[in-house]
Design an enzyme around this catalytic site. Structure first.
Site, PDB file in Angstrom:
ATOM      1  N   ASP A  39       0.863  -1.174   0.000  1.00 10.73           N
ATOM      2  CA  ASP A  39       0.000   0.000   0.000  1.00 10.73           C
ATOM      3  C   ASP A  39       0.911   1.238   0.000  1.00 10.73           C
ATOM      4  OD1 ASP A  39      -2.305   1.695   0.471  1.00 10.73           O
ATOM      5  OD2 ASP A  39      -1.597   1.849   2.544  1.00 10.73           O
TER       6      ASP A  39
ATOM      7  N   ASP B  34      -0.350   5.137   0.615  1.00 11.16           N
ATOM      8  CA  ASP B  34      -0.713   6.200   1.561  1.00 11.16           C
ATOM      9  C   ASP B  34      -0.775   5.669   2.983  1.00 11.16           C
ATOM     10  OD1 ASP B  34      -1.092   8.403  -0.290  1.00 11.16           O
ATOM     11  OD2 ASP B  34      -2.724   7.190  -1.090  1.00 11.16           O
TER      12      ASP B  34
HETATM   13  C1  XBP Z   1      -5.487   5.965   0.148  1.00  8.31           C
HETATM   14  C2  XBP Z   1      -6.571   6.876  -0.150  1.00  8.31           C
HETATM   15  C3  XBP Z   1      -6.397   7.812  -1.246  1.00  8.31           C
HETATM   16  C4  XBP Z   1      -5.815   9.147  -0.944  1.00  8.31           C
HETATM   17  C5  XBP Z   1      -6.166  10.128  -2.049  1.00  8.31           C
HETATM   18  O1  XBP Z   1      -5.985   4.725   0.647  1.00  8.31           O
HETATM   19  O2  XBP Z   1      -7.611   6.811   0.421  1.00  8.31           O
HETATM   20  O3  XBP Z   1      -7.680   8.067  -1.683  1.00  8.31           O
HETATM   21  O4  XBP Z   1      -6.298   9.630   0.275  1.00  8.31           O
HETATM   22  O5  XBP Z   1      -5.799   9.675  -3.289  1.00  8.31           O
HETATM   23  P1  XBP Z   1      -5.053   3.444   0.667  1.00  8.31           P
HETATM   24  P2  XBP Z   1      -6.553  10.240  -4.608  1.00  8.31           P
HETATM   25  O6  XBP Z   1      -3.790   3.849   1.381  1.00  8.31           O
HETATM   26  O7  XBP Z   1      -5.814   2.428   1.433  1.00  8.31           O
HETATM   27  O8  XBP Z   1      -4.797   3.035  -0.767  1.00  8.31           O
HETATM   28  O9  XBP Z   1      -7.032  11.620  -4.321  1.00  8.31           O
HETATM   29  O10 XBP Z   1      -5.511  10.206  -5.693  1.00  8.31           O
HETATM   30  O11 XBP Z   1      -7.709   9.315  -4.895  1.00  8.31           O
HETATM   31 MG    MG Z   2      -3.076   3.215   3.244  1.00  5.69          MG
END
Ligand code: XBP
Ligand code: MG
Length: 254
Positions: free
Chosen positions: A10, A12
């Site tokens: 993952d 973020d």
């Molecule tokens: C990550 C997210 C993403 C970011 C924003 O979740 O929720 O939506 O916050 O990205 P995870 P975008 O780590 O579970 O993948 O604005 O590019 O959609």
């Molecule tokens: Mg995440």
């Protein structure tokens, strides 16, 4: 026992603490640029993280936290325009080096790479955001380290659905028992466990209180040789930081 062949990351919250000081700020800049008075505080953003995906998150905000807003006729286009602007701001922030990788991330990925482990990114975030993070915070050629970048709208059902992990493993012709996932959030582990993946969790400020049923281990971060992790649940034996040996041991415990 099946040999571990691939690490699925993952982005973020896992590779970097991108949400509070990255995505949130980029959303607010896009709102201001569009002349909107929307302001996502740190606290509100924590609630909005219930929904993954930036476009989905804006819609969730309007549905639940800003119901007074007079919606334009073409709401989907309006949100897509705001989201494109948000991505531009986010990529700009990363190019300024504002968001570093979390402890141990570069070390473990380099170790895995040197050991011939196959690597992939599995995230709901927009592909440009992944490129910006890897090239600016990891290494200029870091995109080439990853065999598959599964990101954004590539599957319609974002995390917590397992689809993005399943898609990545299909691309790599790998079975879940040959892989391990790295996540930071409740929605993330629902997705990885839904795809039957052993999952290592490292929490952050927004996800510390999340529920992580069936995690192989829950850590505060991956740690470094000179900066030990804390184990929030699970068993790290005698390890004080996450290296490939510990990853393989945790995988063996599936
Ligand atoms: C990550 C997210 C993403 C970011 C924003 O979740 O929720 O939506 O916050 O990205 P995870 P975008 O780590 O579970 O993948 O604005 O590019 O959609
Ligand atoms: Mg995440």
């Amino acid at each position: 026992m099946t040999t571990l062949k691939a690490l699925l990351f993952d982005v973020d919250g896992t590779l970097a603490d991108t949400e509070r000081d990255g995505h949130r700020v980029a959303f607010n800049r896009a709102f201001a640029e569009a002349g909107l008075d929307w302001e996502w505080s740190e606290e509100l953003y924590g609630k909005l993280l219930a929904v993954t995906g930036g476009k989905e998150r804006m819609r969730y905000y309007l549905d639940n936290f800003n119901t007074e807003f007079t919606r334009p006729a073409e709401l989907a286009e309006f949100i897509a325009g705001l989201h494109a602007s948000k991505t531009k701001h986010y990529v700009q922030m990363l190019s300024e080096g504002l968001i570093p990788l979390r402890p141990g991330v570069k070390r473990l990925i380099e170790e895995a790479r040197a050991a011939g482990m196959r690597l992939a990114v599995v995230t709901t975030t927009t592909p440009e955001n992944v490129t910006a993070l890897l090239e600016n915070a990891m290494a200029p050629d870091a995109m080439s380290w990853f065999e598959v970048i599964a990101a954004g709208d590539i599957v319609p059902a974002k995390k917590p659905a397992p689809d993005i992990y399943t898609w990545a493993m299909e691309q790599m012709s790998l079975k879940p028992e040959e892989c391990i996932a790295f996540e930071d959030s409740h929605n993330g582990i629902l997705s990885s466990r839904g795809a039957d993946l052993t999952t290592i969790v490292s929490v952050n400020g927004y996800t510390r209180e999340d529920v992580f049923d069936n995690a192989a281990i829950v850590l505060d971060h991956w740690g470094e040789p000179d900066a030990s992790f804390s184990v929030l649940s699970g068993n790290a034996a005698n390890s004080s930081y996450l290296d490939l040996a510990l990853v393989e041991r945790l995988h063996g415990g599936r």
